[in-house]
Design a protein around this motif. Structure first.
Motif, PDB file in Angstrom:
ATOM      1  N   LEU A  84       3.542   0.293 -10.537  1.00  0.00           N
ATOM      2  CA  LEU A  84       2.900   0.796  -9.330  1.00  0.00           C
ATOM      3  C   LEU A  84       2.949  -0.258  -8.229  1.00  0.00           C
ATOM      4  CD1 LEU A  84      -0.328   2.500 -10.745  1.00  0.00           C
ATOM      5  CD2 LEU A  84       1.786   3.611  -9.997  1.00  0.00           C
ATOM      6  N   PRO A  85       3.075   0.156  -6.973  1.00  0.00           N
ATOM      7  CA  PRO A  85       3.028  -0.813  -5.870  1.00  0.00           C
ATOM      8  C   PRO A  85       1.718  -1.602  -5.907  1.00  0.00           C
ATOM      9  CG  PRO A  85       3.782   1.329  -5.092  1.00  0.00           C
ATOM     10  CD  PRO A  85       3.321   1.529  -6.499  1.00  0.00           C
ATOM     11  N   GLN A  86       1.806  -2.860  -5.532  1.00  0.00           N
ATOM     12  CA  GLN A  86       0.625  -3.723  -5.599  1.00  0.00           C
ATOM     13  C   GLN A  86      -0.413  -3.380  -4.541  1.00  0.00           C
ATOM     14  OE1 GLN A  86      -0.090  -6.079  -8.048  1.00  0.00           O
ATOM     15  NE2 GLN A  86       1.602  -4.898  -8.910  1.00  0.00           N
ATOM     16  N   HIS A  87       0.033  -2.818  -3.427  1.00  0.00           N
ATOM     17  CA  HIS A  87      -0.896  -2.508  -2.344  1.00  0.00           C
ATOM     18  C   HIS A  87      -1.160  -1.009  -2.322  1.00  0.00           C
ATOM     19  CE1 HIS A  87      -0.716  -6.577  -0.827  1.00  0.00           C
ATOM     20  NE2 HIS A  87       0.611  -6.519  -0.889  1.00  0.00           N
ATOM     21  N   LEU A  88      -2.417  -0.663  -2.481  1.00  0.00           N
ATOM     22  CA  LEU A  88      -2.822   0.735  -2.489  1.00  0.00           C
ATOM     23  C   LEU A  88      -2.808   1.276  -1.070  1.00  0.00           C
ATOM     24  CD1 LEU A  88      -4.011   2.834  -4.553  1.00  0.00           C
ATOM     25  CD2 LEU A  88      -6.240   2.167  -3.695  1.00  0.00           C
ATOM     26  N   VAL A  89      -2.132   2.405  -0.871  1.00  0.00           N
ATOM     27  CA  VAL A  89      -2.141   3.067   0.432  1.00  0.00           C
ATOM     28  C   VAL A  89      -2.754   4.441   0.267  1.00  0.00           C
ATOM     29  CG1 VAL A  89      -0.173   1.812   1.373  1.00  0.00           C
ATOM     30  CG2 VAL A  89       0.229   3.881   0.074  1.00  0.00           C
ATOM     31  N   GLU A  90      -3.545   4.841   1.243  1.00  0.00           N
ATOM     32  CA  GLU A  90      -4.308   6.065   1.083  1.00  0.00           C
ATOM     33  C   GLU A  90      -3.427   7.306   0.976  1.00  0.00           C
ATOM     34  OE1 GLU A  90      -7.479   6.509   3.828  1.00  0.00           O
ATOM     35  OE2 GLU A  90      -8.666   4.929   2.912  1.00  0.00           O
TER      36      GLU A  90
ATOM     37  N   PRO B   4       7.799   5.229  -8.651  1.00  0.00           N
ATOM     38  CA  PRO B   4       6.871   4.897  -9.738  1.00  0.00           C
ATOM     39  C   PRO B   4       5.553   5.665  -9.651  1.00  0.00           C
ATOM     40  CG  PRO B   4       7.835   2.909  -8.815  1.00  0.00           C
ATOM     41  CD  PRO B   4       8.202   4.028  -7.898  1.00  0.00           C
ATOM     42  N   VAL B   5       5.027   5.831  -8.441  1.00  0.00           N
ATOM     43  CA  VAL B   5       3.778   6.571  -8.270  1.00  0.00           C
ATOM     44  C   VAL B   5       3.972   8.026  -8.696  1.00  0.00           C
ATOM     45  CG1 VAL B   5       2.101   7.420  -6.581  1.00  0.00           C
ATOM     46  CG2 VAL B   5       2.897   5.059  -6.465  1.00  0.00           C
ATOM     47  N   ALA B   6       5.085   8.625  -8.297  1.00  0.00           N
ATOM     48  CA  ALA B   6       5.358  10.020  -8.655  1.00  0.00           C
ATOM     49  C   ALA B   6       5.574  10.176 -10.152  1.00  0.00           C
ATOM     50  CB  ALA B   6       6.577  10.515  -7.888  1.00  0.00           C
ATOM     51  N   ALA B   7       6.255   9.214 -10.780  1.00  0.00           N
ATOM     52  CA  ALA B   7       6.529   9.306 -12.217  1.00  0.00           C
ATOM     53  C   ALA B   7       5.241   9.253 -13.032  1.00  0.00           C
ATOM     54  CB  ALA B   7       7.472   8.182 -12.637  1.00  0.00           C
ATOM     55  N   LEU B   8       4.342   8.334 -12.672  1.00  0.00           N
ATOM     56  CA  LEU B   8       3.078   8.256 -13.402  1.00  0.00           C
ATOM     57  C   LEU B   8       2.207   9.464 -13.092  1.00  0.00           C
ATOM     58  CD1 LEU B   8       1.247   6.820 -15.333  1.00  0.00           C
ATOM     59  CD2 LEU B   8       0.441   5.364 -13.465  1.00  0.00           C
ATOM     60  N   SER B   9       2.248   9.943 -11.866  1.00  0.00           N
ATOM     61  CA  SER B   9       1.501  11.144 -11.502  1.00  0.00           C
ATOM     62  C   SER B   9       1.888  12.319 -12.391  1.00  0.00           C
ATOM     63  CB  SER B   9       1.747  11.507 -10.033  1.00  0.00           C
ATOM     64  OG  SER B   9       1.158  12.750  -9.721  1.00  0.00           O
ATOM     65  N   GLU B  10       3.176  12.488 -12.630  1.00  0.00           N
ATOM     66  CA  GLU B  10       3.645  13.597 -13.469  1.00  0.00           C
ATOM     67  C   GLU B  10       3.100  13.480 -14.888  1.00  0.00           C
ATOM     68  OE1 GLU B  10       7.842  15.497 -15.145  1.00  0.00           O
ATOM     69  OE2 GLU B  10       7.875  14.027 -13.516  1.00  0.00           O
ATOM     70  N   ARG B  11       3.105  12.267 -15.419  1.00  0.00           N
ATOM     71  CA  ARG B  11       2.609  12.076 -16.788  1.00  0.00           C
ATOM     72  C   ARG B  11       1.106  12.304 -16.868  1.00  0.00           C
ATOM     73  NH1 ARG B  11       5.317   6.520 -18.847  1.00  0.00           N
ATOM     74  NH2 ARG B  11       4.640   7.277 -20.918  1.00  0.00           N
ATOM     75  N   LEU B  12       0.366  11.860 -15.865  1.00  0.00           N
ATOM     76  CA  LEU B  12      -1.080  12.081 -15.857  1.00  0.00           C
ATOM     77  C   LEU B  12      -1.402  13.556 -15.667  1.00  0.00           C
ATOM     78  CD1 LEU B  12      -2.280   9.043 -13.703  1.00  0.00           C
ATOM     79  CD2 LEU B  12      -2.212   9.216 -16.196  1.00  0.00           C
ATOM     80  N   HIS B  13      -0.656  14.246 -14.793  1.00  0.00           N
ATOM     81  CA  HIS B  13      -0.854  15.682 -14.592  1.00  0.00           C
ATOM     82  C   HIS B  13      -0.639  16.454 -15.885  1.00  0.00           C
ATOM     83  CE1 HIS B  13      -1.926  17.025 -10.627  1.00  0.00           C
ATOM     84  NE2 HIS B  13      -1.057  16.232 -10.038  1.00  0.00           N
TER      85      HIS B  13
END
Length: 200
Positions: free
Chosen positions: A49-55, A68-77
């Motif tokens: 995941l990117p180190q800096h969180l963006v809203e 990376p954000v989208a890939a983890l989102s899919e697994r969590l969904h």
């Protein structure tokens, strides 16, 4: 719906020398034998995941998230329930775990989560578990009552370097998974019947 549900087991620490993968792989193995779950072992070290969180990653439905954000989102969904495995650092959870939790909103909602913790004190990481019990309700995620703790885990290795407490903890793990499955099935049925109302 089917009684077989998707379980995400999350390795919450990314620190060098971490012990988290060992209990995570153990509980994932017990869950696979349980019969009620298809298990996805999610290592936050690999999530990148990117180190800096963006809203935009949390709130916007228009912005395109990073790969990376989208890939983890899919697994969590895809998961109907979670087991979070966390050590206790300075009386709380590791920053990597909080960072991953904060990146997402709907992925966690209306799902149950169980905790497996470890630590150097007699509490076995239960301070980390208590902080997760404060954090997850803000995401409309339900923490179940049962949890597993490994206090002073470093004292329980045999001459071959094998951790000696997993075997005797397996009955507690099965009880935890039974409760987690009950809540996961109830909440999955509820999500399918009626969408969760918007919090805004």
């Amino acid at each position: 719906m089917s009684d077989r549900l998707n379980l995400g087991v999350i390795i919450g620490s990314t620190r060098e020398g971490r012990w988290a993968p060992a209990p995570a792989k153990w509980i994932a193995g017990v869950a696979e034998q349980h019969g009620g779950f298809d298990v996805d072992l999610i290592d936050l070290l690999d999530a990148d995941l990117p180190q800096h969180l963006v809203e935009d990653d949390m709130w916007s439905t228009e912005a395109d998230p990073s790969a990376p954000v989208a890939a983890l989102s899919e697994r969590l969904h895809r998961a109907d329930a979670f087991v979070v495995v966390s050590g206790e650092y300075n009386m709380s959870i590791p920053a990597s775990l909080k960072h991953a939790i904060d990146y997402y909103m709907n992925e966690w909602a209306a799902k149950p989560v169980a905790m497996v913790t470890y630590g150097g004190k007699i509490t076995g990481g239960q301070n980390a578990a208590q902080h997760l019990r404060q954090i997850f309700p803000e995401l409309r995620t339900m923490t179940i009552r049962n949890s597993i703790a490994f206090p002073r885990f470093y004292q329980h290795f045999d001459d071959r370097g094998e951790f000696t407490k997993f075997g005797e903890t397996e009955p507690a793990a099965k009880t935890l998974l039974d409760e987690l499955h009950w809540w996961a099935l109830a909440l999955a049925n509820a999500r399918n019947a009626t969408p969760l109302p918007s919090p805004f």
